[in-house]
Design an enzyme around this catalytic site. Sequence first.
Site, PDB file in Angstrom:
ATOM      1  N   SER A  20       0.820  -1.225   0.000  1.00 36.97           N
ATOM      2  CA  SER A  20       0.000   0.000   0.000  1.00 36.97           C
ATOM      3  C   SER A  20       0.850   1.270   0.000  1.00 36.97           C
ATOM      4  O   SER A  20       1.822   1.391   0.746  1.00 36.97           O
ATOM      5  CB  SER A  20      -0.907   0.011   1.235  1.00 36.97           C
ATOM      6  OG  SER A  20      -1.555   1.259   1.327  1.00 36.97           O
ATOM      7  N   THR A  68      -9.183  -1.484   2.775  1.00 34.33           N
ATOM      8  CA  THR A  68      -9.058  -2.068   1.444  1.00 34.33           C
ATOM      9  C   THR A  68      -9.313  -3.572   1.508  1.00 34.33           C
ATOM     10  O   THR A  68      -9.751  -4.098   2.532  1.00 34.33           O
ATOM     11  CB  THR A  68      -7.689  -1.662   0.818  1.00 34.33           C
ATOM     12  OG1 THR A  68      -7.665  -2.080  -0.532  1.00 34.33           O
ATOM     13  CG2 THR A  68      -6.504  -2.257   1.561  1.00 34.33           C
ATOM     14  N   LYS A 102     -13.753  -4.317   2.912  1.00 35.19           N
ATOM     15  CA  LYS A 102     -14.663  -3.191   2.659  1.00 35.19           C
ATOM     16  C   LYS A 102     -16.114  -3.510   3.013  1.00 35.19           C
ATOM     17  O   LYS A 102     -16.854  -2.636   3.440  1.00 35.19           O
ATOM     18  CB  LYS A 102     -14.573  -2.758   1.181  1.00 35.19           C
ATOM     19  CG  LYS A 102     -13.262  -2.054   0.847  1.00 35.19           C
ATOM     20  CD  LYS A 102     -13.251  -1.581  -0.597  1.00 35.19           C
ATOM     21  CE  LYS A 102     -11.907  -1.000  -0.950  1.00 35.19           C
ATOM     22  NZ  LYS A 102     -11.834  -0.506  -2.336  1.00 35.19           N
ATOM     23  N   ASN A 151     -14.764   2.307   2.296  1.00 38.71           N
ATOM     24  CA  ASN A 151     -13.299   2.349   2.195  1.00 38.71           C
ATOM     25  C   ASN A 151     -12.694   3.404   3.117  1.00 38.71           C
ATOM     26  O   ASN A 151     -11.481   3.553   3.164  1.00 38.71           O
ATOM     27  CB  ASN A 151     -12.841   2.589   0.744  1.00 38.71           C
ATOM     28  CG  ASN A 151     -12.933   4.048   0.335  1.00 38.71           C
ATOM     29  OD1 ASN A 151     -13.703   4.805   0.915  1.00 38.71           O
ATOM     30  ND2 ASN A 151     -12.156   4.437  -0.649  1.00 38.71           N
ATOM     31  N   TYR A 179      -2.743   0.325 -11.536  1.00 38.22           N
ATOM     32  CA  TYR A 179      -1.640   1.165 -11.998  1.00 38.22           C
ATOM     33  C   TYR A 179      -0.349   0.389 -11.785  1.00 38.22           C
ATOM     34  O   TYR A 179      -0.185  -0.320 -10.793  1.00 38.22           O
ATOM     35  CB  TYR A 179      -1.592   2.513 -11.248  1.00 38.22           C
ATOM     36  CG  TYR A 179      -1.682   2.338  -9.762  1.00 38.22           C
ATOM     37  CD1 TYR A 179      -2.922   2.274  -9.135  1.00 38.22           C
ATOM     38  CD2 TYR A 179      -0.536   2.167  -8.987  1.00 38.22           C
ATOM     39  CE1 TYR A 179      -3.013   2.043  -7.780  1.00 38.22           C
ATOM     40  CE2 TYR A 179      -0.627   1.945  -7.627  1.00 38.22           C
ATOM     41  CZ  TYR A 179      -1.866   1.883  -7.032  1.00 38.22           C
ATOM     42  OH  TYR A 179      -1.968   1.640  -5.689  1.00 38.22           O
TER      43      TYR A 179
END
Length: 271
Positions: free
Chosen positions: A15, A63, A67, A88, A218
């Site tokens: 994270s 996360t 959730k 979240n 990403y």
Amino acid sequence: MTSQACVFGNPIAQSRSPIIHHHFAKQFDIPLKYTKIAPSLSGFAPAVEQFFSCANAVGANVTLPFKEEAFQLADELSSHAKRASAVNTLINLNGTIRGDNTDGRGLIADLKYHGVDLANKSVLLLGAGGAAKGSLPAIIDAKPNSVYIYNRTPSKAKSLVDSTENYASCQVACFSGGDSEKAFDLIINATSLSLHDEVPSVPKSVFCENSIAYDMVYLDKPTSFMEFARHSGSQVQIDGLGMLIEQAALSFQQWFNEHPKTEGLRHQLRK
Ligand code: NDP
């Protein structure tokens, strides 16, 4: 006093939330200790209770895979969380824990940053997991013309479509994949497939020259979905780093009543 915030997830090592929130806190000279907490799969509720028993705990991000459990345990819920059935962001309001979901508004803020307005557009949402669920209300709020949902497990796409029945102001329907002549204005990949260098099984014809492809994943290079979209004719592809930053900014705003600037961080995390 140093404020405390954290992100709950399992796994959580990867994270970037601590980097992001410490960057935001610096903008306002707010002393903040933001940590990563990885409860066992059955240990989320006690971990939340322990964290919020600390007097200076302002809030937390949540996360995978917690959730939905966060949605169950929050004392009160925002309308975004209610419509998404997932949380979240947890906010400590003098001992009352409020649950919100900033994923969708983060996505819309990032699309806006890239000059994309969803009004009257046709949207194809790929995936029906937590990220799709969290984003769908905000996608609908942005007033597209239609939202089609495709998922490997069609029953989950159907449930997601059904969940919008009471608030959708546009057409929301399942997309069955296969051969399609229909191209969409915006195709959002909310599956985790790009993490495995794979792509959802939709035909290339969902893309055309004017289609914008958005991957919530990403990486440090264009994702497999972005490449698939480019090879299928789409001229614009965007990854999910901006969404990550914008959804975090919306969490931070609720903890500290300050909306941080996100531009600098976009460049810093890209490096
Ligand atoms: P979930 O595990 O809840 O959902 C995963 C989704 O991917 C489901 O729709 C699942 O389909 C689909 N999927 C997984 N494996 C396959 C496969 N082999 N073939 C076809 N479909 C598959 O994850 P989330 O929804 O929470 O997250 C999805 C992605 O979004 C993650 O990679 C996450 O990193 C990213 N994300 C990014 C955010 C950001 O801020 N940029 C925010 C939130 C998430 P099925 O239902 O059939 O299993």
